[in-house]
Design a protein around this motif. Sequence first.
Motif, PDB file in Angstrom:
ATOM      1  N   GLU A   1      -2.399   0.096   0.467  1.00  0.00           N
ATOM      2  CA  GLU A   1      -1.317   1.531   0.762  1.00  0.00           C
ATOM      3  C   GLU A   1      -1.680   1.997   2.168  1.00  0.00           C
ATOM      4  O   GLU A   1      -0.486   2.355   2.815  1.00  0.00           O
ATOM      5  CB  GLU A   1      -1.778   2.562  -0.407  1.00  0.00           C
ATOM      6  CG  GLU A   1      -1.415   2.168  -1.722  1.00  0.00           C
ATOM      7  CD  GLU A   1      -2.337   1.370  -2.349  1.00  0.00           C
ATOM      8  OE1 GLU A   1      -3.571   1.096  -1.869  1.00  0.00           O
ATOM      9  OE2 GLU A   1      -2.175   0.998  -3.677  1.00  0.00           O
ATOM     10  N   LEU A   2      -2.618   2.003   2.604  1.00  0.00           N
ATOM     11  CA  LEU A   2      -3.188   2.755   3.857  1.00  0.00           C
ATOM     12  C   LEU A   2      -2.411   1.769   4.959  1.00  0.00           C
ATOM     13  O   LEU A   2      -1.952   2.004   5.863  1.00  0.00           O
ATOM     14  CB  LEU A   2      -4.575   2.867   4.320  1.00  0.00           C
ATOM     15  CG  LEU A   2      -5.200   4.181   3.463  1.00  0.00           C
ATOM     16  CD1 LEU A   2      -6.598   4.242   3.726  1.00  0.00           C
ATOM     17  CD2 LEU A   2      -4.387   5.410   3.811  1.00  0.00           C
ATOM     18  N   ARG A   3      -2.509   0.401   4.704  1.00  0.00           N
ATOM     19  CA  ARG A   3      -2.363  -0.683   5.632  1.00  0.00           C
ATOM     20  C   ARG A   3      -0.660  -0.615   5.650  1.00  0.00           C
ATOM     21  O   ARG A   3      -0.205  -0.663   6.897  1.00  0.00           O
ATOM     22  CB  ARG A   3      -2.759  -2.118   5.040  1.00  0.00           C
ATOM     23  CG  ARG A   3      -2.240  -3.264   6.123  1.00  0.00           C
ATOM     24  CD  ARG A   3      -2.479  -4.394   5.203  1.00  0.00           C
ATOM     25  NE  ARG A   3      -1.940  -5.627   6.161  1.00  0.00           N
ATOM     26  CZ  ARG A   3      -2.633  -6.350   7.055  1.00  0.00           C
ATOM     27  NH1 ARG A   3      -3.936  -5.998   7.299  1.00  0.00           N
ATOM     28  NH2 ARG A   3      -2.103  -7.235   7.581  1.00  0.00           N
ATOM     29  N   LYS A   4       0.046  -0.303   4.696  1.00  0.00           N
ATOM     30  CA  LYS A   4       1.413  -0.319   4.659  1.00  0.00           C
ATOM     31  C   LYS A   4       1.639   0.817   5.448  1.00  0.00           C
ATOM     32  O   LYS A   4       2.774   0.851   6.238  1.00  0.00           O
ATOM     33  CB  LYS A   4       1.928  -0.321   3.298  1.00  0.00           C
ATOM     34  CG  LYS A   4       3.357  -0.175   3.325  1.00  0.00           C
ATOM     35  CD  LYS A   4       3.879  -0.322   1.623  1.00  0.00           C
ATOM     36  CE  LYS A   4       5.222  -0.406   1.401  1.00  0.00           C
ATOM     37  NZ  LYS A   4       5.750  -0.366   0.060  1.00  0.00           N
ATOM     38  N   GLU A   5       1.131   2.069   5.000  1.00  0.00           N
ATOM     39  CA  GLU A   5       1.636   3.337   5.917  1.00  0.00           C
ATOM     40  C   GLU A   5       1.377   3.066   7.332  1.00  0.00           C
ATOM     41  O   GLU A   5       2.112   3.545   8.106  1.00  0.00           O
ATOM     42  CB  GLU A   5       0.934   4.337   5.007  1.00  0.00           C
ATOM     43  CG  GLU A   5       1.126   5.603   5.681  1.00  0.00           C
ATOM     44  CD  GLU A   5       0.141   6.873   5.014  1.00  0.00           C
ATOM     45  OE1 GLU A   5       0.448   7.883   5.518  1.00  0.00           O
ATOM     46  OE2 GLU A   5      -0.441   6.547   4.268  1.00  0.00           O
ATOM     47  N   LEU A   6       0.201   2.543   7.823  1.00  0.00           N
ATOM     48  CA  LEU A   6      -0.231   2.611   9.104  1.00  0.00           C
ATOM     49  C   LEU A   6       0.688   1.274   9.909  1.00  0.00           C
ATOM     50  O   LEU A   6       1.384   1.916  11.080  1.00  0.00           O
ATOM     51  CB  LEU A   6      -1.522   2.069   9.348  1.00  0.00           C
ATOM     52  CG  LEU A   6      -2.273   2.125  10.586  1.00  0.00           C
ATOM     53  CD1 LEU A   6      -3.604   2.461  10.558  1.00  0.00           C
ATOM     54  CD2 LEU A   6      -2.094   0.915  11.482  1.00  0.00           C
ATOM     55  N   VAL A   7       1.061   0.402   9.414  1.00  0.00           N
ATOM     56  CA  VAL A   7       2.097  -0.303   9.877  1.00  0.00           C
ATOM     57  C   VAL A   7       3.469  -0.116   9.978  1.00  0.00           C
ATOM     58  O   VAL A   7       4.143  -0.068  11.154  1.00  0.00           O
ATOM     59  CB  VAL A   7       2.157  -1.858   9.036  1.00  0.00           C
ATOM     60  CG1 VAL A   7       3.428  -2.687   9.581  1.00  0.00           C
ATOM     61  CG2 VAL A   7       0.673  -2.495   9.034  1.00  0.00           C
ATOM     62  N   HIS A   8       3.740   0.608   8.964  1.00  0.00           N
ATOM     63  CA  HIS A   8       5.225   1.335   9.019  1.00  0.00           C
ATOM     64  C   HIS A   8       5.325   2.361   9.969  1.00  0.00           C
ATOM     65  O   HIS A   8       6.274   2.367  10.954  1.00  0.00           O
ATOM     66  CB  HIS A   8       5.725   1.826   7.801  1.00  0.00           C
ATOM     67  CG  HIS A   8       6.240   0.830   6.795  1.00  0.00           C
ATOM     68  ND1 HIS A   8       5.383  -0.043   6.198  1.00  0.00           N
ATOM     69  CD2 HIS A   8       7.601   0.447   6.418  1.00  0.00           C
ATOM     70  CE1 HIS A   8       6.167  -1.008   5.410  1.00  0.00           C
ATOM     71  NE2 HIS A   8       7.517  -0.675   5.542  1.00  0.00           N
TER      72      HIS A   8
END
Length: 740
Positions: free
Chosen positions: A631-638
Motif C-alpha cells: 500500500e505504501l509503495r503504491k502511494e509513494l509511486v503514485h
Amino acid sequence: MATDLFGDPIEDSHPLWLNPSKFTDAEFDPESYISDLRTFVPFDTLRSELRSHLGALKHELVDLINRDYVDFVSLSTKLVDVEAAVVRMRAPLLEIKEKILNFRGSVDFSLAALQSRRKQRSQADEAREVLELLLDTSHVVSKVEKMINELPPAELPNGTMGSTEKSQLSKGIPFQHSENGTTLRETQSVLLERIAIEMNQLKLFTTHAQNMPFIENMVKRIQNASLLLDTSLGHCFADSLEHKDANAIYNCLRAYAAIDETSGAEEIFRSTVVAPFIQKIIPHGSSRAVGESSGDELEQDYERIKRRIEDDCKFLLEISFTENSGLHVFSFLANSILKEVLSAIQKGKPGAFSPGRPVEFLKNYKSSLNFLDYLEGYCPSRSTVAKLREETVYIDFMKQWNTGVYFSLRFQEIAGALDSALMTTTLLRSQNSSNQEYSQSLALKQSISLMDCLRSCWRDDVLVLSCSDKFLRLFLQLLSRYSNWLSAGLNARKTGNASGNEWAISATPYDFLYVIHDINWLVDEVCGDYLGHVLELLKSCSPEVRDLVKQGILQGGNSLKVLQPLVINSIVETLVEKSVEDFRQLKGIAATYRITNKPLPVRHSPYVSAVLRPLKAFLEAEQAATYLTKELRKELVHGAAFEITRRYYELASDLVSVAKKMESSLQKMRLGAQRRGGASSDVSDHNVSETDKICMQLLLDIQEYGRNLASLGVDAADIPTYRSLWQCVAPPDKQNTISF
C-alpha cells in the motif's frame, strides 16, 4: 370644564390623567398625588381641573337634595321624644356594666391565687427532683465504692498479689490461681462491667446537677471511684489479654464501652500486646542497635507482623466484631495495630517513606497497601471498612506516602529519557540498541526510546494506581512530544530552517522510510495490545472512565498516524528534486533544432531514461523491500509520478510556448521582408517548422516516459497533467489518443 346645552357639566369629561375614583381610597394621600401629577401636568391646568371636579360634586349634591327634599324636611318631624328614650336605656346599661366589672375583679383574684399555688407546686417539684437526684447520686457513689471494695483479688501487672491473697497465704490457705484464675477473672470482669454501668449513670447525674454544693463535696469521692475503676479495669483487661480469657475480655470491653473509654482499652491492647512484637520486628530507640535490620524495606516486616497478628491479636478482633455485642465502638485495627506500626516505622525506618528513592518507595508503598488490605480483611462489613478508612490514624498513615513527589521524580526520569533521545542531530538505527525487545521491531533508536517510556508509565514497578490519571497524562504527553518532534522536523525540512531540527535536514529518504515503519508499528502497538493492557490495569474503574481512557489513547495513536502522509510527501519531494534535475536538458532540445537543421526526430532523448532512475533505485533498495508495504509503495509511486509529471508538464509547456512565439515572430519578419522585396505573399514554406520538430521530440520523450511509468505500475493516461502534456506536444490527429 365642558357643559351641556343648559350649562350643566358633562359627566366623565375629565382628562385621562385625572382619576377621581382614587379620591375615595383608604390610603389616598393628596400631597403625593398632587406631586406626582405636577411632574407632567402644569399647575394651572391641574388647579382648573380640580375646581371643575369640585363644581361637579356640588352640583350632584344639590340634585340629590332636590330629589329627596320631602323626606329630608319630614325627618325632623318624625324624631319625637328622643331624649326620653335615651334616658330609659341608660339605666340598664349602667347596671350591666357594674356587674361585669365586679365579676372581672373576682376572676382576676382567683387567677392570681391559682398562679401562686402553681408556682409553689412547681418549685416544690423542682426541689424534689433535685433532692432525688442528689439522693440517687449519693446512693450510686456509695454503691460504686461498695462494689469496688468487693472486687475479688487479682494479680497485678507487676507480679505482686493483692492484700486478700497475701492474707490467705499467711493463714496457710492455698490460692489456686491456676485452677480458678479463669473464674476469678470472669467474676471480676462482670463486677467491673456493673460498676462501669453505675459510673455511666453517675456521670449522667453529675452532669444534671452541676455547680451544686452537695455534688461539689462529692467530686473527690467520684474521682477516686473513677480512678479505682480505671485502674482495676485496666489490670483486669491486661490480665485477660495475657491469658486470652475470652469471657473476661468481652466483659471488660463492655465496661469500657459503658464509660465511653474506648481509647483506654485500645491503648492497653497496644502497649501490652501489639507494641512488644512490633518492637522486635521493627526495633527503634535503644533496642535498634541489637535488633534485626533489613534497611528500609517493609515487605518482610509486614509479613512477620501479619503472622503475629494472626497469633496474638485475632482473638480480640473476633470478640470486638461480634454481632450485636455493642463493641463496634472500638477500633483496635486502627488505634492499636496500625498506630503502633506507623510509630515504629517513623522511628525505626523513616527512610521507608522517602520518595527520593523511587524504586524502594514504590515497593514499600505497595507493601503498605497490601498490609492495609490485610487489616481490612478482618472487617465484617463494608461499613466497618469505611469506618476504618475514616480513622485519623489511617488517614495519617496514607499521608506519609507522598505519591505526588514520587510521580514528579518518575516524570523527570521518563520524560527526560525521551527528550535526550530526541535531542540527537541524526536519526539513529536500532541495530546497535541495547534494548533487544524492540530492536527487531522498530528501526530507529528514537522510536525505541519512546516505546520504552510509554511502557514505563504502566509497568508494575513504576505505576501507582492512585496516580493513574497523572501517568495517563504523561503517556499522552509522550506521544504528543514524539509527534511534535516529527512534525517540527518535517516543517524544518520543508522551509530549510534547521534550528533544533538538524536531523530532518540531513535525513535521507531511507531514514524517512524507517520513520514510516516505526509510526505504523507504534500505532498498532499503542492502539492494540497495549491499550488492552492499560484497560486491564484500570478494570476497577467505572465503564465511563475506561471509555474516556480508551478514547484518549486512540486519539494519541491517531496523532502519529496523521503524520504518515507528511513523511511520504517528504520522501516524494526528495525523489522528485533528484528526478527533475534531468529536465534541465529540455532547453537543449530547443537549441538543437533552432541552431541546426536536423531532420524530424525518430527516437526519444537520452535524459528520459534517467528521470525515474532515483525513484526506481529507491524502490529496488533493500530498505524498501524490508520496510515498504504494498500500500505504501503504491502511494509513494503514485505521489512521485504525479509530481514529476506535473513538473515535466510545466517545463515542456513553457518550452513549446516560447518556441511557438519565436516562430510566430520569425514568420512575421519573413512576411515583411517578402512584401518589401515585391515577392508574392501567397508563397508558403512547406518545410517542417522548428516548433513541430521540438513537439515531435517531446512526444517521443513522453512516450518513453509513459512506458517507464508503466514499468512502475502507473498508467500515465490516468495522470491529468500527463494528458495535458500529451495534448500540448502531440499533433492534432493524435491528441485524443494516448499511445506508447
